[in-house]
Write an enzyme that holds these catalytic residues in place. Structure first.
Site, PDB file in Angstrom:
ATOM      1  N   GLY A 107      33.132  31.141  48.005  1.00  0.00           N
ATOM      2  CA  GLY A 107      33.787  31.375  47.333  1.00  0.00           C
ATOM      3  C   GLY A 107      33.336  31.554  45.960  1.00  0.00           C
ATOM      4  O   GLY A 107      32.584  31.127  45.444  1.00  0.00           O
TER       5      GLY A 107
ATOM      6  N   MET B 200      31.160  40.169  43.039  1.00  0.00           N
ATOM      7  CA  MET B 200      32.518  39.517  42.962  1.00  0.00           C
ATOM      8  C   MET B 200      33.278  40.470  43.625  1.00  0.00           C
ATOM      9  O   MET B 200      34.409  40.443  42.642  1.00  0.00           O
ATOM     10  CB  MET B 200      32.730  37.705  42.830  1.00  0.00           C
ATOM     11  CG  MET B 200      31.523  37.255  42.314  1.00  0.00           C
ATOM     12  SD  MET B 200      32.523  36.193  41.609  1.00  0.00           S
ATOM     13  CE  MET B 200      30.468  34.598  41.214  1.00  0.00           C
TER      14      MET B 200
ATOM     15  N   HIS C 131      45.554  71.674  50.724  1.00  0.00           N
ATOM     16  CA  HIS C 131      46.188  72.190  48.757  1.00  0.00           C
ATOM     17  C   HIS C 131      47.664  72.196  49.129  1.00  0.00           C
ATOM     18  O   HIS C 131      48.218  72.783  50.121  1.00  0.00           O
ATOM     19  CB  HIS C 131      45.583  74.234  48.726  1.00  0.00           C
ATOM     20  CG  HIS C 131      46.007  74.314  47.717  1.00  0.00           C
ATOM     21  ND1 HIS C 131      46.222  74.036  46.400  1.00  0.00           N
ATOM     22  CD2 HIS C 131      47.705  75.230  47.518  1.00  0.00           C
ATOM     23  CE1 HIS C 131      46.954  74.418  45.581  1.00  0.00           C
ATOM     24  NE2 HIS C 131      47.732  75.081  46.062  1.00  0.00           N
TER      25      HIS C 131
HETATM   26  P1  FAD Z   1      37.502  32.623  48.404  1.00  0.00           P
HETATM   27  O1  FAD Z   1      37.953  34.351  48.251  1.00  0.00           O
HETATM   28  O2  FAD Z   1      37.213  32.767  46.862  1.00  0.00           O
HETATM   29  O3  FAD Z   1      37.949  31.785  49.225  1.00  0.00           O
HETATM   30  C1  FAD Z   1      36.501  30.709  48.829  1.00  0.00           C
HETATM   31  C2  FAD Z   1      37.734  29.912  50.203  1.00  0.00           C
HETATM   32  O4  FAD Z   1      36.900  28.643  50.350  1.00  0.00           O
HETATM   33  C3  FAD Z   1      38.650  29.255  48.773  1.00  0.00           C
HETATM   34  O5  FAD Z   1      40.013  29.568  49.528  1.00  0.00           O
HETATM   35  C4  FAD Z   1      38.175  28.075  48.932  1.00  0.00           C
HETATM   36  O6  FAD Z   1      39.494  27.114  48.958  1.00  0.00           O
HETATM   37  C5  FAD Z   1      38.050  27.786  50.353  1.00  0.00           C
HETATM   38  N1  FAD Z   1      36.657  26.418  50.037  1.00  0.00           N
HETATM   39  C6  FAD Z   1      36.447  26.100  48.981  1.00  0.00           C
HETATM   40  N2  FAD Z   1      35.778  25.589  49.464  1.00  0.00           N
HETATM   41  C7  FAD Z   1      36.018  24.562  50.425  1.00  0.00           C
HETATM   42  C8  FAD Z   1      35.206  23.554  51.750  1.00  0.00           C
HETATM   43  N3  FAD Z   1      34.647  22.766  50.863  1.00  0.00           N
HETATM   44  N4  FAD Z   1      36.144  23.363  52.309  1.00  0.00           N
HETATM   45  C9  FAD Z   1      37.264  23.558  52.828  1.00  0.00           C
HETATM   46  N5  FAD Z   1      37.041  24.964  51.629  1.00  0.00           N
HETATM   47  C10 FAD Z   1      36.857  25.428  50.878  1.00  0.00           C
HETATM   48  N6  FAD Z   1      38.342  42.457  44.991  1.00  0.00           N
HETATM   49  C11 FAD Z   1      38.770  43.881  45.539  1.00  0.00           C
HETATM   50  O7  FAD Z   1      37.136  43.853  46.021  1.00  0.00           O
HETATM   51  N7  FAD Z   1      39.868  43.887  45.072  1.00  0.00           N
HETATM   52  C12 FAD Z   1      40.700  43.774  43.972  1.00  0.00           C
HETATM   53  O8  FAD Z   1      42.130  44.123  43.515  1.00  0.00           O
HETATM   54  C13 FAD Z   1      40.803  42.360  43.939  1.00  0.00           C
HETATM   55  N8  FAD Z   1      41.093  41.886  42.649  1.00  0.00           N
HETATM   56  C14 FAD Z   1      41.277  40.485  42.105  1.00  0.00           C
HETATM   57  C15 FAD Z   1      42.262  39.346  41.728  1.00  0.00           C
HETATM   58  C16 FAD Z   1      41.639  38.485  40.859  1.00  0.00           C
HETATM   59  C17 FAD Z   1      43.280  37.721  39.932  1.00  0.00           C
HETATM   60  C18 FAD Z   1      40.422  38.061  41.554  1.00  0.00           C
HETATM   61  C19 FAD Z   1      40.841  37.027  40.475  1.00  0.00           C
HETATM   62  C20 FAD Z   1      39.608  38.873  42.300  1.00  0.00           C
HETATM   63  C21 FAD Z   1      40.257  39.522  42.997  1.00  0.00           C
HETATM   64  N9  FAD Z   1      39.367  40.630  43.576  1.00  0.00           N
HETATM   65  C22 FAD Z   1      39.412  40.997  44.260  1.00  0.00           C
HETATM   66  C23 FAD Z   1      37.296  39.113  43.457  1.00  0.00           C
HETATM   67  C24 FAD Z   1      38.005  38.612  45.164  1.00  0.00           C
HETATM   68  O9  FAD Z   1      39.416  38.323  45.603  1.00  0.00           O
HETATM   69  C25 FAD Z   1      36.687  38.125  45.734  1.00  0.00           C
HETATM   70  O10 FAD Z   1      35.365  38.870  45.745  1.00  0.00           O
HETATM   71  C26 FAD Z   1      37.219  37.676  47.404  1.00  0.00           C
HETATM   72  O11 FAD Z   1      38.348  36.541  47.532  1.00  0.00           O
HETATM   73  C27 FAD Z   1      35.798  37.046  48.093  1.00  0.00           C
HETATM   74  O12 FAD Z   1      35.860  35.822  48.807  1.00  0.00           O
HETATM   75  P2  FAD Z   1      35.121  35.203  49.867  1.00  0.00           P
HETATM   76  O13 FAD Z   1      35.699  34.975  50.874  1.00  0.00           O
HETATM   77  O14 FAD Z   1      34.038  35.143  49.137  1.00  0.00           O
HETATM   78  O15 FAD Z   1      35.731  33.239  48.453  1.00  0.00           O
HETATM   79  P1  NAD Z   2      33.803  40.246  34.260  1.00  0.00           P
HETATM   80  O1  NAD Z   2      32.384  39.936  34.628  1.00  0.00           O
HETATM   81  O2  NAD Z   2      34.307  41.671  35.038  1.00  0.00           O
HETATM   82  O3  NAD Z   2      34.644  41.207  32.715  1.00  0.00           O
HETATM   83  C1  NAD Z   2      34.393  39.492  32.205  1.00  0.00           C
HETATM   84  C2  NAD Z   2      34.140  40.474  30.352  1.00  0.00           C
HETATM   85  O4  NAD Z   2      34.254  38.808  29.877  1.00  0.00           O
HETATM   86  C3  NAD Z   2      33.164  40.749  30.291  1.00  0.00           C
HETATM   87  O5  NAD Z   2      33.166  42.269  29.720  1.00  0.00           O
HETATM   88  C4  NAD Z   2      32.529  40.059  29.477  1.00  0.00           C
HETATM   89  O6  NAD Z   2      31.425  40.553  28.126  1.00  0.00           O
HETATM   90  C5  NAD Z   2      33.891  39.544  28.934  1.00  0.00           C
HETATM   91  N1  NAD Z   2      33.873  38.142  27.970  1.00  0.00           N
HETATM   92  C6  NAD Z   2      32.705  37.149  28.137  1.00  0.00           C
HETATM   93  N2  NAD Z   2      32.678  36.310  27.279  1.00  0.00           N
HETATM   94  C7  NAD Z   2      33.601  36.721  26.034  1.00  0.00           C
HETATM   95  C8  NAD Z   2      33.783  36.000  24.646  1.00  0.00           C
HETATM   96  N3  NAD Z   2      33.524  34.367  24.223  1.00  0.00           N
HETATM   97  N4  NAD Z   2      34.402  36.775  24.377  1.00  0.00           N
HETATM   98  C9  NAD Z   2      34.465  38.406  24.514  1.00  0.00           C
HETATM   99  N5  NAD Z   2      34.639  38.715  25.519  1.00  0.00           N
HETATM  100  C10 NAD Z   2      33.666  38.049  26.312  1.00  0.00           C
HETATM  101  O7  NAD Z   2      34.886  39.714  35.148  1.00  0.00           O
HETATM  102  P2  NAD Z   2      36.289  39.252  35.077  1.00  0.00           P
HETATM  103  O8  NAD Z   2      37.154  40.404  34.755  1.00  0.00           O
HETATM  104  O9  NAD Z   2      36.986  37.800  34.846  1.00  0.00           O
HETATM  105  O10 NAD Z   2      36.415  39.144  36.653  1.00  0.00           O
HETATM  106  C11 NAD Z   2      35.556  38.144  37.482  1.00  0.00           C
HETATM  107  C12 NAD Z   2      35.263  39.267  39.308  1.00  0.00           C
HETATM  108  O11 NAD Z   2      36.406  39.491  39.896  1.00  0.00           O
HETATM  109  C13 NAD Z   2      34.170  40.310  38.649  1.00  0.00           C
HETATM  110  O12 NAD Z   2      33.483  40.308  40.143  1.00  0.00           O
HETATM  111  C14 NAD Z   2      34.902  41.561  38.855  1.00  0.00           C
HETATM  112  O13 NAD Z   2      34.847  42.640  40.252  1.00  0.00           O
HETATM  113  C15 NAD Z   2      36.410  40.586  40.460  1.00  0.00           C
HETATM  114  N6  NAD Z   2      37.623  41.413  40.402  1.00  0.00           N
HETATM  115  C16 NAD Z   2      37.651  42.434  41.425  1.00  0.00           C
HETATM  116  C17 NAD Z   2      39.207  43.441  40.631  1.00  0.00           C
HETATM  117  C18 NAD Z   2      39.306  44.726  41.526  1.00  0.00           C
HETATM  118  O14 NAD Z   2      38.336  45.043  42.225  1.00  0.00           O
HETATM  119  N7  NAD Z   2      40.397  45.557  40.950  1.00  0.00           N
HETATM  120  C19 NAD Z   2      40.107  42.384  40.132  1.00  0.00           C
HETATM  121  C20 NAD Z   2      40.361  41.614  39.523  1.00  0.00           C
HETATM  122  C21 NAD Z   2      38.527  40.898  39.287  1.00  0.00           C
END
Ligand code: FAD
Ligand code: NAD
Length: 471
Positions: free
Chosen positions: A148, A324, A450
């Protein structure tokens, strides 16, 4: 373990990428181990991402609506109070229910779940430092890196998750701050800004670029989103870069510079949210032991079948290329198991929807106008506003529009961009149409019930190749 006990697949990380691959591999009859160090499954998404943020977004919207949007509906409410502790408890209940559900699914599919931190000892051997103490080793014929991502830190501002927070701290504040500055107007910034602004915090979003929404959002839709969020009380400073911060005083001080050469300014706030993007997480994984390659952004380098340069070690999800997003990680997780087991798999990267769960929601799939312009690809646009949709009017919820982009010659759908009520659900129809290579006429000739918001989708399709009826 001995060589005869080799697993077919060892997965490092129990996030969406890891746990979905584990279930799929179990279903395919493979012997699987999934290693997760967090103590619960589901990764960022279930524990500190998608799920808790949507709980806070949903319930803060309800609270805000009760406060500001009932009188004109003939509903009179008395004393409305927010109980922040219970508001957070509702979020925790959703998270616990789902993470436990995933644990049950792993068990049901015969997956061995090890709670601990995994690291490479050799190309087939993973050492696990168990959370409960001690160590074990597992061997895998195939290994999947699904570790992740983590929040990108802001240089000079130390994250304490109380005053200077990432999204993780912003999901668990113990009191409603008076003021908050959000560094970064991407999806995390705007979703969290919405939550706290609805609860009463004065929120200022500072964004380096000239538009909000992060990469991929259509320019016209981003402008419209900014206008609607501003109306809700969120302040924006675009084309502005935070250059430094100082958290030593009672308030946190940030120095900002106009990206266009205006005069420097300083902002202060009780809480600062750092939301400037996320970066792949591969710390403590022992990648150097096996000579694994990362690119300049820390992503694990893979080929089109998710293989690293060591072919039986693959990587999917946030730790490698692509958006992501949880649903992208999930698609890849299924595909990678299919590649391992059957030799073929499929993810259509041109067809991955994005949703921003603000109010109204913003959702899109496919190409934006700016993408097409940059590539000199001709296109045609059709739009339909929710103000002309009967259901939106009935619901007193008419902000926003559906925008479709199509090939002017073949009428094939190239992109869909929606801002409006229920956009996050409606985009599924656009995604299906795009995946099936539909023309906008195909969509327009599909009967839609509708009165529904989805009729705005159909009418936008009509407007793209001919004329909408109701606008
Ligand atoms: P992760 O979910 O980060 O999972 C990786 C896991 O690996 C973690 O639990 C970690 O503890 C574990 N790990 C790492 N290294 C090790 C190790 N060496 N040994 C054992 N375990 C380990 N995406 C959406 O599509 N819709 C959303 O609404 C959305 N909202 C988000 C809101 C927020 C606030 C954030 C931060 C992200 C959001 N995302 C959303 C993005 C989404 O969470 C990620 O794209 C998704 O979780 C990626 O999945 P992953 O399994 O690749 O990684
Ligand atoms: P992002 O890349 O979407 O946005 C970061 C923003 O910060 C950019 O617009 C960038 O121009 C700005 N920025 C960077 N440095 C700056 C600075 N010094 N001063 C002012 N602005 C600056 O990243 P995020 O919002 O942190 O999200 C991270 C990832 O998590 C994204 O890939 C997103 O898709 C995923 N995520 C998805 C959802 C969802 O699907 N609903 C929700 C939360 C997060």
């Amino acid at each position: 373990a001995t060589a005869s006990e080799d697993k077919d697949l060892v997965i490092i990380g129990g996030g969406v990428a890891g746990y979905v691959a584990a279930i799929k591999a179990g279903q395919e009859g493979m012997k699987v181990t999934c290693i997760e160090k967090r103590g619960t499954l589901g990764g960022t998404c279930l524990n500190v991402g998608c799920i808790p943020s949507k709980s806070l977004l949903n319930n803060s919207h309800l609270y805000h609506q009760i406060l500001h949007d009932t009188k004109n509906r003939g509903i009179e409410v008395g004393d409305v109070k927010l109980n922040l502790a219970n508001f957070m408890k509702a979020k925790d209940t959703a998270v616990t229910g789902l993470t436990k559900g995933v644990e049950f699914l792993l068990k049901k599919n015969g997956v061995e779940y090890l709670k601990g931190e995994g690291s490479f000892v050799s190309e087939n051997e993973i050492k696990v430092a168990l959370n409960d103490g001690g160590e074990t080793t597992v061997r895998g014929k195939n290994i999947l890196i699904a570790t992740g991502s983590e929040a990108t830190p802001f240089p000079g501002l130390e994250i304490d998750e109380k005053r200077v927070v990432t999204s993780t701290g912003a999901l668990s504040l113990e009191k409603i701050p008076e003021s908050m500055v959000v560094i970064g107007g991407g999806i995390i910034g705007l979703e969290m800004a919405s939550v706290w602004s609805r609860l009463g915090t004065k929120v200022t979003v500072v964004e380096f670029l000239g538009q909000i929404g992060g990469p991929g959002m259509d320019n016209e839709i981003a402008k419209s989103a900014q206008k609607l969020l501003k109306k809700q009380g969120i302040e924006f400073k675009l084309n502005t870069k935070v250059v430094s911060g100082d958290a030593s005083g009672e308030k946190i001080k940030l120095d900002v510079d106009s990206a266009k050469g205006g005069k420097p300014e300083s902002l202060d706030a009780e809480v600062v949210l750092v939301a400037i993007g996320r970066r792949p997480y591969t710390g403590n994984l022992g990648l150097e032991t096996i000579g694994m390659e990362l690119d300049e952004r820390g992503r694990v380098i893979i080929d089109s079948e998710y293989r690293t340069k060591i072919p039986h070690i693959r990587c999917v999800g946030d730790a490698t290329f692509g958006p992501m997003l949880a649903h992208k990680a999930e698609e890849e997780a299924v595909a990678v198991v299919e590649y391992i087991k059957k030799g073929y798999g499929h993810v259509n990267y041109g067809c991955i929807p994005s949703v921003m769960y603000t109010y109204p929601e913003v959702a899109w799939v496919g190409q934006t106008e700016q993408d097409l312009k940059a590539q000199n690809i001709p296109y045609r646009v059709g739009t339909f506003p929710f103000s002309a949709n009967s259901r939106a009017k009935t619901n007193l919820d008419t902000e926003g529009l559906v925008k479709m982009i199509a090939d002017p010659e073949t009428d094939r759908l190239l992109g869909v961009h929606i801002i409006g009520p229920n956009a996050g659900e409606m985009i599924a129809e656009g995604t299906l149409a795009l995946e099936y290579g539909a023309s906008t006429e195909d969509i327009a000739r599909t009967c839609h019930a509708h009165p529904t918001l989805a009729e705005a989708f159909k009418e936008a399709a009509m407007a793209t190749h001919a004329k909408a009826i109701h606008f």
